[in-house]
Design a protein around this motif. Structure first.
Motif, PDB file in Angstrom:
ATOM      1  N   GLY A 126       0.800  -1.220   0.000  1.00 23.80           N
ATOM      2  CA  GLY A 126       0.000   0.000   0.000  1.00 23.80           C
ATOM      3  C   GLY A 126       0.829   1.264   0.000  1.00 23.80           C
ATOM      4  N   TRP A 127       1.954   1.289  -0.722  1.00 29.30           N
ATOM      5  CA  TRP A 127       2.897   2.426  -0.643  1.00 29.30           C
ATOM      6  C   TRP A 127       2.287   3.769  -1.013  1.00 29.30           C
ATOM      7  N   PRO A 128       1.255   3.874  -1.876  1.00 28.43           N
ATOM      8  CA  PRO A 128       0.713   5.216  -2.128  1.00 28.43           C
ATOM      9  C   PRO A 128       0.061   5.845  -0.893  1.00 28.43           C
ATOM     10  N   LEU A 129      -0.253   5.051   0.129  1.00 29.25           N
ATOM     11  CA  LEU A 129      -0.892   5.547   1.344  1.00 29.25           C
ATOM     12  C   LEU A 129      -0.006   5.193   2.538  1.00 29.25           C
ATOM     13  N   PRO A 130       1.119   5.882   2.711  1.00 24.02           N
ATOM     14  CA  PRO A 130       2.078   5.491   3.760  1.00 24.02           C
ATOM     15  C   PRO A 130       1.517   5.610   5.167  1.00 24.02           C
ATOM     16  N   THR A 131       0.464   6.427   5.370  1.00 26.04           N
ATOM     17  CA  THR A 131      -0.112   6.555   6.712  1.00 26.04           C
ATOM     18  C   THR A 131      -0.861   5.298   7.151  1.00 26.04           C
ATOM     19  N   LEU A 132      -0.966   4.320   6.259  1.00 26.85           N
ATOM     20  CA  LEU A 132      -1.509   3.011   6.672  1.00 26.85           C
ATOM     21  C   LEU A 132      -0.629   2.349   7.722  1.00 26.85           C
ATOM     22  N   TYR A 133       0.675   2.589   7.654  1.00 23.57           N
ATOM     23  CA  TYR A 133       1.649   1.756   8.351  1.00 23.57           C
ATOM     24  C   TYR A 133       2.071   2.364   9.687  1.00 23.57           C
ATOM     25  N   CYS A 134       2.114   1.504  10.691  1.00 20.96           N
ATOM     26  CA  CYS A 134       2.612   1.910  12.000  1.00 20.96           C
ATOM     27  C   CYS A 134       4.083   1.529  12.180  1.00 20.96           C
TER      28      CYS A 134
END
Length: 537
Positions: free
Chosen positions: A156-164
């Motif tokens: 999901g790299w286009p949405l980096p805020t997915l990742y903690c």
């Protein structure tokens, strides 16, 4: 001066705004990406209605890029075949691409030809969000993926805020240190919805670290302090240390759940976890998937979103909730040709719109300018069609076939024979294995006929009798008549079976130097020496 109550109120509002702004930004970007993903999915439906035309368009673009001119070949794919005969095998260890920058113009409907990686990730976000509505929550995804040297693109790299997970945690030189750090940051986030791993082996090894090191991990959570560990540079440790804070409640929860055992541990540690995303679950990775589904990942679905070969993105899995992954080959990502497996002589390649359901094909790819008609070494089975586009499942890797006399035992069928053998050994559980053909052993193979040597890591057995060791050779003879014939003639010698100490294959994966599927047939002497040095029986 403002009264204390007013100061406190202003501070509370400031904190609320600081928290709300990133959350609002995440929702806005997520909404834009989902809309773009929906548009591309509709475009993919249109592309699937005329596969031949779109494959020829893709080929012309590749040829124009390769010549640096504005005109490609005037003829079709027949002329392309004549100019470029089937090439050498593709690079087996194609590097992953670094995280590309995402510009807003790339999401406009007219810019779809820019990058298959963006198209694939948009389809992934759309499919994942549709099947699991909470999966795209801010900081609701933890990543377990070793990317030495530089950050690499998660699904999901286009949405980096997915990742903690901090990006720096995966880039340290030591694979073991990277996976342990990522596990620690995942454990901090109780409200986790998605656990993503680059390979099933990476998830497996991270959970082995959980089994063996949970008291120390709990202590680090409680104190909010990283312990020094081999392979962790001081600068990275300081950078990650600044992101930690003491969390005694989460540490106590970790201790309580691990003390209960490890079956179903993921859902107990993360009650809101919905899905495990793994970038590869076929081939040699299937052994780890099966092991995880029976133990730590009980009750959780696995979703494999992409099909890649030789470093090129070729297909996408649009059905996250289905247990068996299948991939739609996208006609504008690469130019694909296929060699039928059952042909009696060297066959001609067929194209994407000429495949038959239920048949197996060797994959030939043109995905990069200047690299034409590369044999990937992958064998695919066509399981169905989406309009004109084939839906496939990977079957085997030709480089992982055992053959000392031309008998050709594929890796998945060898694994089936091995698992059938293990069922006759009470209490034995297979952790990992690798094979080698005796030609790699040189003088160490002795004067006997060419043969296989198998190295296994088992749980529940520390030694094997001669009868147990012979059982695998017997099962292979029963399952492969050609092998049995060579064994009867004496032109293939008896299989030799070795047990290795625990952790051998974890060290072997570190020695590979980059995240790639576990080789079941070793072709490098340094890897063989590592395994030989761990033999215990």
């Amino acid at each position: 001066m403002l009264p204390a109550v007013a100061v406190a109120a202003v501070a509370a509002v400031a904190v609320a705004v600081a928290v709300a702004v990133p959350a609002l930004r995440h929702r806005l970007v997520r909404s834009a990406l989902r809309r773009a993903g929906g548009r591309y999915r509709r475009r993919l439906e249109a592309l699937s209605s005329d596969v031949r035309l779109n494959q020829e368009r893709r080929l012309r673009r590749l040829l124009r890029a390769g010549t640096g001119t504005g005109t490609g070949t005037a003829g079709g794919w027949e002329e392309f075949q004549q100019r470029h005969p089937l090439g050498q095998p593709c690079r087996e260890e194609a590097p992953e691409d670094a995280v590309p920058p995402l510009w807003l113009w790339a999401l406009l409907p007219g810019c779809w030809d820019c990058d298959p990686r963006l198209q694939g990730s948009l389809l992934y976000l759309d499919a994942l969000g549709t099947a699991f509505p909470r999966a795209l929550s801010r900081r609701g995804t933890a990543l377990l993926h070793w990317t030495p040297g530089c950050p690499r693109a998660p699904a999901g790299w286009p949405l980096p805020t997915l990742y903690c997970t901090p990006a720096a945690a995966g880039t340290v030189p030591s694979r073991a240190a990277a996976l342990r750090l990522q596990l620690l940051f995942a454990l901090r986030q109780r409200e986790l919805h998605v656990l993503e791993a680059g390979l099933a082996a990476e998830l497996h090894d991270a959970l082995v670290a959980l089994r063996t090191e949970w008291p120390q991990l709990a202590r680090e959570l409680a104190l909010g302090r990283l312990s020094p560990q081999p392979g962790l540079p001081e600068e990275v440790q300081r950078q990650l240390q600044a992101l930690l804070a003491p969390d005694a409640a989460r540490a106590a929860e970790l201790r309580a759940e691990c003390a209960r055992g490890f079956e179903g541990i993921l859902q107990r540690l993360w009650p809101q976890l919905e899905v495990v995303v793994v970038r590869m679950v076929h081939g040699s990775e299937r052994l780890y998937c099966n092991s995880l589904l029976q133990a730590e990942c009980q009750g959780l679905p696995f979703y494999c979103p992409f099909y890649q070969a030789a470093g090129a993105l070729l297909g996408v899995n649009l059905w996250p909730a289905e247990p068996e992954p299948r991939f739609l080959l996208c006609p504008d990502w690469a130019f694909c040709e296929f060699l039928p497996c059952l042909a009696n002589k060297e066959p001609q390649t067929v194209l994407l719109d000429e495949l038959w359901e239920g048949r197996e094909y060797r994959l030939v790819v043109t995905a990069q300018p200047g690299e034409y008609r590369c044999r990937t070494g992958e064998v695919l089975k066509v399981t169905g069609f989406h309009k004109q586009c084939p839906v496939v499942e990977p079957v085997r890797r030709e480089s992982q076939t055992l053959s000392v006399r031309g008998e050709d035992i594929p890796e998945e069928q060898f694994c089936q024979s091995l698992c059938r053998t293990l069922r006759t050994w009470p209490g034995a559980r297979l952790i990992d294995y690798a094979c080698v053909e005796s030609s790699l052993l040189g003088d160490f193979s002795g004067p006997c006929a060419p043969h296989y040597e198998v190295f296994m890591e088992l749980q529940g057995l520390r030694d094997l009798s001669e009868g147990q060791r012979y059982k695998l050779d017997q099962c292979l003879q029963e399952d492969f008549p050609i092998y049995k014939s060579f064994r009867f003639k004496g032109s293939i010698g008896p299989l030799r079976l070795h047990l290795v100490r625990p952790g051998t294959f974890t060290r072997l994966r570190e020695a590979l130097g980059s995240p790639r599927p576990m080789p079941r047939v070793l072709h490098q002497e340094q890897l063989l020496q590592l395994v030989q040095g761990s033999i215990i029986s």
